[in-house]
Design an enzyme around this catalytic site. Structure first.
Site, PDB file in Angstrom:
ATOM      1  N   LYS A 194      -9.448   4.623  -6.972  1.00 26.16           N
ATOM      2  CA  LYS A 194     -10.142   5.384  -8.004  1.00 26.16           C
ATOM      3  C   LYS A 194     -11.554   5.753  -7.574  1.00 26.16           C
ATOM      4  O   LYS A 194     -12.056   6.840  -7.914  1.00 26.16           O
ATOM      5  CB  LYS A 194     -10.155   4.585  -9.306  1.00 26.16           C
ATOM      6  CG  LYS A 194      -8.765   4.402  -9.906  1.00 26.16           C
ATOM      7  CD  LYS A 194      -8.777   3.566 -11.164  1.00 26.16           C
ATOM      8  CE  LYS A 194      -7.375   3.440 -11.751  1.00 26.16           C
ATOM      9  NZ  LYS A 194      -7.325   2.638 -12.991  1.00 26.16           N
ATOM     10  N   GLY A 250       2.340   5.643   4.681  1.00 23.33           N
ATOM     11  CA  GLY A 250       1.548   6.263   5.732  1.00 23.33           C
ATOM     12  C   GLY A 250       0.231   5.595   6.043  1.00 23.33           C
ATOM     13  O   GLY A 250      -0.561   6.142   6.819  1.00 23.33           O
ATOM     14  N   VAL A 251      -0.038   4.406   5.491  1.00 22.99           N
ATOM     15  CA  VAL A 251      -1.315   3.751   5.776  1.00 22.99           C
ATOM     16  C   VAL A 251      -1.223   2.829   6.986  1.00 22.99           C
ATOM     17  O   VAL A 251      -2.227   2.248   7.400  1.00 22.99           O
ATOM     18  CB  VAL A 251      -1.812   2.959   4.545  1.00 22.99           C
ATOM     19  CG1 VAL A 251      -2.117   3.887   3.403  1.00 22.99           C
ATOM     20  CG2 VAL A 251      -0.786   1.909   4.126  1.00 22.99           C
ATOM     21  N   GLY A 252      -0.018   2.652   7.570  1.00 20.75           N
ATOM     22  CA  GLY A 252       0.111   1.879   8.799  1.00 20.75           C
ATOM     23  C   GLY A 252       0.583   0.462   8.602  1.00 20.75           C
ATOM     24  O   GLY A 252       0.259  -0.412   9.407  1.00 20.75           O
ATOM     25  N   GLY A 289       0.825  -1.197   0.000  1.00 18.27           N
ATOM     26  CA  GLY A 289       0.000   0.000   0.000  1.00 18.27           C
ATOM     27  C   GLY A 289       0.854   1.239   0.000  1.00 18.27           C
ATOM     28  O   GLY A 289       2.076   1.183   0.171  1.00 18.27           O
ATOM     29  N   PRO A 290       0.228   2.393  -0.187  1.00 17.51           N
ATOM     30  CA  PRO A 290       0.986   3.653  -0.227  1.00 17.51           C
ATOM     31  C   PRO A 290       1.584   4.002   1.122  1.00 17.51           C
ATOM     32  O   PRO A 290       1.231   3.400   2.148  1.00 17.51           O
ATOM     33  CB  PRO A 290      -0.065   4.687  -0.657  1.00 17.51           C
ATOM     34  CG  PRO A 290      -1.381   4.031  -0.471  1.00 17.51           C
ATOM     35  CD  PRO A 290      -1.187   2.565  -0.438  1.00 17.51           C
ATOM     36  N   SER A 326      -4.886   2.044 -18.424  1.00 18.31           N
ATOM     37  CA  SER A 326      -6.283   2.165 -18.006  1.00 18.31           C
ATOM     38  C   SER A 326      -6.975   3.422 -18.507  1.00 18.31           C
ATOM     39  O   SER A 326      -8.165   3.598 -18.271  1.00 18.31           O
ATOM     40  CB  SER A 326      -6.370   2.132 -16.467  1.00 18.31           C
ATOM     41  OG  SER A 326      -5.664   3.226 -15.914  1.00 18.31           O
TER      42      SER A 326
END
Length: 930
Positions: A873, A396-398, A393-394, A830
């Site tokens: 998105k 800072g998401v923990g 995941g990106p 996409s």
């Protein structure tokens, strides 16, 4: 010669402290040496005679003065001369009978006067100066020396029970010694002490030489304290006892540890290891290593025990000075320090794990569900085998904190190491022992650090592995992470198999595309897409704001951050998928609030102090409650006195300062006013003023509470109106550029490392002419996206030919397709359907539906292929207030897995062919107008 020997014998028995060696049987075998006896007799003869002559000369010279000072000096000199000549007079008296001793030997002293020691015990064979402040004791010791009784008992004084000896100063102990007398002092002394010979007395300094150990049995006299003692001798080998005394006397250990050495009479070997003086280095090392391995021998694998015995036998054959000795010692140290077969008790309570995960993280239901499944399987099987979970995941998401929460839920030890940029295989597999400075790999270091064989190891940033001249770390990780291989993981340094099958590996990555395929194949990937605005609001309220407020020392009643301000902060300052930047912005707000509160508190205090007039302090009376004035803004001042016209100016300055405190630019002016009003006060006056100010502030608070709380402490409120003052101007602006997209412009949806975002595709006509159909592309597009644009151009021409056969737009038009923002690199397939829609919008001169966004890869035949980042998105579409979304039909399952709060209020269409997108975007078209 006979005269020389008889004289030396008399002087040796006289007790005069010139001999460096203690008398009696304590000298053991050393005293039996003939050479020792001759040297001692010569030294005793020459040394004592010279000292006597110097002392006698000094006493005769000191009597030549006059006056009171001279008398005192004479008296002292005579006293010292008498003390020094005692031995000589005794020798003259015994000249006729040198065989019969008249001076008692050390072992003859069964009753001794006590000299309490405050700092450290006295060890046999060592000198110690003692400062005695008890005049009676000092006088008694001097009298004893005159009578040739030059021995006393030195006993250490006990501190108060429960007192740390390292924290008690010598001054405090010295004072407490002389507060006790008689039986009370007897009880506060340690039982074991030292028979000390008084070398000299200079003022209140008494120089003692330790001879042998004593044990006090009972009190004989109270003041000065005299006790009955038993003389103690060493039991055991002579050299060990002396060595223990020597080491303890020179060490910096506290007095209680030194007293333990003094009280030890039998076994000195443990004391000599404690002092770091090992008799045989190899023997002590072997004992230490064998003791380590014995404690885990039942759980240790047989092949490890075999290697241990071989290396230990090699250690015994090596010289301690050789380099191979240190290599073998370090190897045995690592081999015996690992937790062979030691496993921590796991907690398979699913409800407890759910509680811990909810405490540490908000949302992330899919991640929590996977962890609970793992715990449930372990509970049913009774044991849990290590798995490899990859959290992607990106930033800072923990991801890292989730790994720590998993370890806490399972009751496992936690160890983290990052492999970002790692290019050396030895960091994972260890170095060969042939290299200088060789060490095991990170996994072995982890096992030694945590002390259990089933920890949770977090491998951070696994998508950023490097590759250099020292090998390929990604390939080395295969053996570590493969469940079929890691039960026999082989570290290059240890060179013995290690079972890692019970270890739970958790990896983190920002993107999984850069992870090597063989390594990714062994992982179970759990994607963490990020947080929507609603989730960020909960995280900020329940976690970030609370932790930041406590870290800044601010009370909850002192500050209020409104929901509107938090929403504004999230939308316009912290739009990324994680919450790390949101935490930084909240910390920035609370730091500024803390500064504001401190400035205001200082201003109020100085304003109150400035209200008291210079020169009128003596006539100042404490004002009543009616004299207090409460300003509208909550500032306080005292009623002005009519007798002092200058008070008007001072109060005006104080009021101005309290009113201007909210404006940071005017702080400097108020401080100048305060400095002008400062008064030089005496300490008593300052104390009285402080008491009066505090009293008045308390009274005002009481009055305010009774009146309805008008004078409560001002609360700092953070709202949308003043948010800019704390965090600056907004960083992000609305993704939606157009309220209604014009002809040739279509909104797409894109995935970024910071989450999702909207993406506009713009197409315009450059020029028209016969056979000028060409497409020009800009917007810093990658190769894949450029190919998608070419495919879109081809598919758009085919669809236009199908829908409006008579329209030759693409054949005769030079077009320019641009994807803003031009400074942002963009790539991916996409955006294909969005590009086709943009080209067709320009060709048929019709706008797309309002509030429409789409995403999907398109083939040359018009088929819509699935894409990634559905959640990101979708979140981006909601942020831009999009109501209608077009997704590929293959992504229906991904959308259905989203939480209801993400899907709420959206009209989502799933398509598998572009013809359906054409109908949704344009509806029915009039071919004549086209």
């Amino acid at each position: 010669m006979l005269k020389l020997l008889s004289t030396s014998c008399r002087q040796g028995r006289s007790g005069f402290p010139c001999s460096r060696f203690p008398d009696g049987a304590a000298n053991g075998a050393l005293e039996k040496s003939p050479l020792f006896r001759v040297i001692r007799s010569l030294r005793s003869y020459t040394g004592e005679k010279t000292l006597f002559r110097l002392t006698a000369s000094f006493s005769s010279d000191s009597g030549e003065g006059d006056g009171d000072a001279a008398k005192s000096v004479d008296a002292k000199a005579v006293e010292e001369a008498e003390y020094a000549s005692t031995g000589a007079e005794a020798e003259e008296a015994k000249a006729s009978s040198a065989i019969v001793p008249t001076i008692p030997r050390p072992e003859d002293h069964l009753n001794v006067m006590v000299v309490p020691l405050p700092h450290r015990p006295l060890f046999p064979g060592f000198y110690m100066p003692v400062s005695i402040k008890d005049s009676k004791l000092l006088s008694a010791l001097a009298d004893n020396c005159k009578r040739s009784v030059t021995y006393a008992g030195a006993f250490l004084f006990k501190d108060e029970p429960g007192t740390d000896p390292s924290l008690v100063s010598g001054t405090e102990t010295g004072k407490s010694i002389y507060e006790f007398k008689g039986q009370e002092l007897f009880n506060r002394l340690h039982d074991i002490g030292t028979l000390a010979q008084i070398s000299s007395i200079q003022g209140n300094e008494v120089y003692l030489l330790g001879h042998r150990r004593l044990r006090k049995t009972e009190m004989v006299d109270e003041e000065p304290l005299t006790v009955k003692v038993d003389h103690l001798k060493y039991i055991g080998e002579f050299t060990y006892g002396r060595l223990a005394d020597f080491g303890a006397a020179l060490s910096m250990a506290n007095k209680l540890l030194c007293q333990q050495v003094l009280e030890e009479l039998d076994d000195f070997i443990p004391l000599i290891q404690e002092l770091g003086l090992e008799t045989d280095d190899k023997t002590a090392l072997s004992a230490k290593f064998r003791e380590r391995i014995e404690s885990k021998k039942d759980r240790c694998p047989p092949h490890v025990l075999q290697v241990f015995e071989e290396e230990l036998a090699k250690l015994q054959l090596l010289e301690a000075s050789s380099s191979e000795f240190n290599v073998t010692r370090n190897y045995l140290d690592w081999l015996t320090a690992l937790p062979w077969g030691d496993y921590s008790d796991e907690n398979f309570d699913v409800h407890n794990a759910q509680k811990i995960l909810d405490e540490d993280h908000y949302g992330l239901s899919d991640v929590k569900e996977r962890i609970l499944e793992f715990i449930a399987v372990g509970k049913l099987r009774g044991t849990s085998h290590g798995k490899i979970i990859c959290l992607s995941g990106p930033p800072g998401v923990g991801k890292t904190s989730i790994g720590r929460s998993i370890a806490r839920a399972l009751n496992r030890k936690f160890y983290r190491f990052s492999v970002g940029g790692l290019a050396d295989v030895a960091e994972i597999k260890g170095h060969r022992r042939t290299y200088i400075g060789a060490m095991p790999g990170k996994v072995v270091q982890c096992l030694k650090s945590v002390g259990t064989a089933n920890p949770l190891i977090l491998i951070d940033e696994i998508d950023k592995l490097g590759r250099g001249h020292a090998g390929d770390p990604a390939s080395a990780l295969l053996e570590l992470l493969d469940p079929e291989q890691n039960m026999n993981f082989l570290d290059h340094y240890l060179d013995v198999p290690i079972d890692l099958s019970k270890v739970l590996f958790v990896c983190t990555a920002n993107v999984i595309e850069t992870i090597p395929t063989p390594l990714l194949d062994r992982m179970e990937v759990i994607a963490i897409a990020g947080y929507i605005t609603d989730e960020k609001m909960h995280i900020a309220r329940d976690y970030l704001e609370k932790a930041t407020r406590e870290a800044c020392g601010i009370k909850p009643e002192q500050v209020e951050v409104t929901a509107a301000a938090l929403h504004e902060l999230i939308e316009n300052y912290c739009r990324e998928a994680g919450v790390r930047n949101l935490q930084k912005q909240i910390e920035k707000i609370y730091r500024k609030i803390a500064l504001q509160l401190v400035r205001k508190a200082i201003s109020i205090e100085t304003s109150a102090a400035a209200s008291i007039q210079p020169g009128k302090l003596e006539q100042y009376n404490e004002p009543s409650k009616e004299d207090l004035i409460e300003d509208v803004d909550g500032s306080l001042s005292f009623e002005k006195s009519d007798s002092d016209p200058s008070s008007e100016n001072v109060d005006a300055a104080a009021t101005a300062e309290s009113k201007n405190i909210a404006n940071p630019e005017q702080i400097g002016e108020t401080w100048e006013e305060v400095e002008m009003a400062e008064v030089d006060l005496s300490p008593d006056q300052t104390t009285r003023v402080g008491e009066q100010i505090n009293s008045k502030v308390d009274e005002v608070i009481d009055i305010g509470e009774k009146a309805g709380g008008d004078t409560e402490v001002d609360k700092v409120v953070i709202d949308v109106s003043n948010l800019v003052d704390f965090v600056g101007k907004p960083v992000f602006h609305a993704d939606r550029i157009y309220d209604q997209t014009p002809i040739g412009v279509v909104m797409g949806l894109a995935w970024t490392a910071l989450g999702g975002s909207t993406l506009y595709i713009e197409t315009t006509l450059v020029e028209q002419g016969e056979a000028k159909g060409v497409l020009h592309i800009t917007g810093q597009l990658g190769d894949v996206m450029k190919e998608s644009a070419q495919i879109a151009h081809t598919v758009a021409r085919a669809i236009l030919l199908e829908k409006v056969p008579e329209n030759p737009f693409f054949a005769n038009s030079k077009l320019h397709l641009h994807v803003p923002a031009g400074a942002t690199p963009k790539d991916g397939p996409s955006a294909g359907c969005t590009m086709i829609t943009s080209l067709l919008s320009l060709a048929i001169k019709k706008q797309v539906r309002k509030d429409l966004a789409m995403t999907g890869e398109v083939t040359l035949t018009g088929r819509i292929l699935p894409i990634g980042g559905v959640k990101e998105k979708t979140i981006a579409a909601r942020r831009s207030e999009v109501k209608t979304i077009i997704f590929p039909a293959a992504n229906r399952r991904d959308f259905d897995e989203l939480s209801d709060n993400v899907k709420e209020g959206l009209d989502v269409h799933f398509v598998d062919d572009y013809s359906k997108i054409f109908e949704l975007a344009f509806g029915s078209i009039d071919s004549s107008k086209s």
